[in-house]
Design a protein around this motif. Structure first.
Motif, short mmCIF file in Angstrom:
data_model
loop_
_atom_site.label_atom_id
_atom_site.label_comp_id
_atom_site.label_asym_id
_atom_site.label_seq_id
_atom_site.Cartn_x
_atom_site.Cartn_y
_atom_site.Cartn_z
N ASN A 497 0.82 -1.21 0.00
CA ASN A 497 0.00 0.00 0.00
C ASN A 497 0.85 1.26 0.00
N TYR A 498 1.99 1.24 0.71
CA TYR A 498 2.88 2.40 0.66
C TYR A 498 3.42 2.61 -0.76
N ALA A 499 3.73 1.50 -1.42
CA ALA A 499 4.30 1.58 -2.76
C ALA A 499 3.30 2.19 -3.75
N ARG A 500 2.01 1.93 -3.54
CA ARG A 500 1.00 2.46 -4.47
C ARG A 500 0.91 3.98 -4.41
N THR A 501 1.18 4.55 -3.25
CA THR A 501 1.04 6.00 -3.10
C THR A 501 2.38 6.73 -3.13
N ALA A 502 3.49 5.99 -3.11
CA ALA A 502 4.81 6.62 -3.02
C ALA A 502 5.20 7.26 -4.35
#
Length: 530
Positions: A497-502
């Motif tokens: 999930n962090y990767a999707r918004t990073a």
């Protein structure tokens, strides 16, 4: 002149006498004993387990952690004289090492070119012994891990036993191979030689049939020797203070997004002040609830409770009112430490009601802070290095609660030794140093967030950056961009999930991520590597 000669004669006589003692105590040759004496005296070496290595039946490979320029000299002094030592180029040519190189057989190798294994296999099959010095900073997915593969291949071809050896404390010597910013120097640290029993590769694999490779089985055994060198009997407070002594009391150790940064000295001063207040309202050994987010306050409260010999019962405020009430009753918690600001901001009025429904009272950090006097601060500043109560590593330190998915939450009581051992098991398998910054978004009421994410950095001198919730998927990449962490703990779900918004570069400072609790998907690995 006569006095000087007499003094020199006395020193030589003492050296010879101690050499004789070491010769018979450890079964060394006299020349080995004489050259070992200076190390024994200077570093007060705990060497009781070296006879495991000396008595190992050939063929045998001694796998030695090469942390400093001292290990080759030590091992040439202590291992059987028929051992063939495979030295790096610097050790093979170093002038000061010459007297020790005469104690045994040595060959040089270039780390860029793996061992010529056929010759070494022949040595081993002839009932020989090898001493291999492996780099200290080795992790399973980097280039130097191939040395482990080479040793594994040689050991299997010769059916040789493996004896791991780790010299605890050598990493901080002035002749350390680790840069000073990653291993603060100490002139005369106490050294301890950790040696494990001989085992073949087949025996190592048999202990864990799920091991992904024979080489990983060797790597795990090597890590065990490093763990064996840890002192797990200090208690958590003393282990954290030892870290402060190693890296310096002014070393920044904890930071959050609101309160800023605390160094070790400020951390222990604040913890002592809190510990005094905890002492006043609770009894020794009593379980005291901790209802706080990932922030400096939770670390201060934890250390304060450890100092006062209270047991920190970590309340899972996401579990719901009924589970919190059950947890408080199960652990017989009478006092819960919390913060009004946190309760209001997180809208946890129902959790407070659950705490009170379980029969506990709230102790607010805001009230404690308001009651602190100048005298309290002065006393804490003078006595910060000493715990409030005697420490015992065998006694309970923390209570964690199960989720309650199979009924009411169960209370899991963990001792100081349990928690320190778990943290040092991680330290034995990953290369971290005081130059690192660890970003922990996992809550301290879970074992992963507590042991790896909080206790591990505190006892190793790694700066800990705490963030209060792992669910802030859009904010955490921004925090990572600003905090520049080199290590991060998480789960696959959170990381994905962090990767999707990073944005590009948000996590570019990371050296590695420790992921647990669930399997890591290939897509998560791919996107973070990219």
């Amino acid at each position: 002149m006569i006095l000087t000669l007499a003094l020199l004669a006395g020193l030589v006589a003492a050296w010879l006498l101690i050499g004789v003692v070491e010769k018979f105590r450890l079964g060394l040759r006299f020349t080995q004993a004489l050259l070992y004496v200076p190390f024994k005296l200077a570093y007060r070496i705990a060497d009781g387990r070296i006879n495991i290595a000396r008595n190992a039946a050939a063929p045998v490979i001694y796998v030695i952690s090469h942390q400093s320029r001292l290990e080759p000299a030590l091992m040439l002094s202590l291992l059987p004289e028929d051992t063939l030592h495979i030295l790096d180029q610097a050790s093979a040519k170093s002038p000061w090492l010459e007297p020790w190189r005469e104690l045994g057989r040595t060959i040089a190798f270039n780390a860029e070119h793996i061992f010529v294994s056929r010759r070494l296999v022949r040595v081993l099959k002839g009932k020989g012994r090898l001493a291999v010095y492996l780099p200290d900073a080795v992790e399973p997915d980097i280039k130097t891990f191939r040395l482990f593969r080479a040793v594994t291949r040689i050991a299997m071809q010769a059916d040789a036993r493996i004896v791991p050896i780790f010299v605890a404390g050598a990493r901080t010597l002035p002749v350390s191979l680790t840069p000073a910013d990653k291993a603060p120097r100490r002139w005369f640290p106490r050294l301890s030689i950790s040696v494990l029993e001989p085992m073949t590769i087949a025996e190592l694999v048999a202990r864990n049939p799920d091991q992904s490779s024979n080489t990983n089985a060797l790597f795990d055994r090597f890590a065990e020797a490093r763990l064996f060198g840890s002192d797990l009997n200090r208690g958590l407070f003393l282990a954290m203070r030892d870290a402060a002594d190693r890296v310096g009391a002014s070393h920044p150790i904890v930071e959050d997004v609101v309160s800023g940064t605390l160094n070790y000295r400020k951390l222990f001063i604040g913890a002592r002040v809190l510990g005094r207040r905890f002492e006043a309202v609770t009894a020794p050994g009593e379980a005291v609830g901790v209802l706080l987010p990932n922030a400096n306050g939770v670390v201060l409260s934890l250390i304060g409770l450890l100092s006062a010999s209270r047991v920190a019962a970590m309340i899972n405020y996401t579990a719901g009112r009924a589970s919190v009430t059950a947890a408080v009753r199960t652990a017989e918690v009478r006092t819960v430490v919390s913060s009004r600001a946190f309760i209001d901001k997180a809208n946890l009025a129902d959790i407070v009601a659950g705490v009170e429904g379980g029969g506990a009272k709230l102790l607010w950090l805001e009230d404690v802070r308001a009651s602190v006097t100048v005298l309290d601060k002065l006393a804490a500043a003078l006595l910060w290095r000493w715990p409030l109560q005697p420490q015992n590593a065998a006694k309970p330190a923390v209570i964690l609660f199960t989720s309650g998915s199979e009924g009411t939450p169960k209370a899991v009581v963990l001792s100081h030794r349990n928690l320190l051992a778990n943290a040092m098991q991680a330290e034995a398998r990953i290369t971290i140093s005081p130059a690192d910054i660890l970003l922990n978004v996992l809550p301290v009421f879970h074992s992963f967030g507590l042991t790896g994410g909080t206790i591990l950095p505190l006892v190793t001198g790694v700066k800990l950056f705490l963030y209060p919730s792992p669910l802030h998927y859009k904010l955490i990449p921004e925090v990572a961009r600003k905090a520049r962490p080199t290590v991060m703990f998480g789960t696959d779900t959170f990381l994905a999930n962090y990767a999707r918004t990073a944005k590009d570069g948000d996590f570019s400072s990371l050296r590695f991520i420790v992921a647990g609790a669930e399997a890591v998907k290939p897509e998560t690995r791919r996107i973070y590597r990219e």
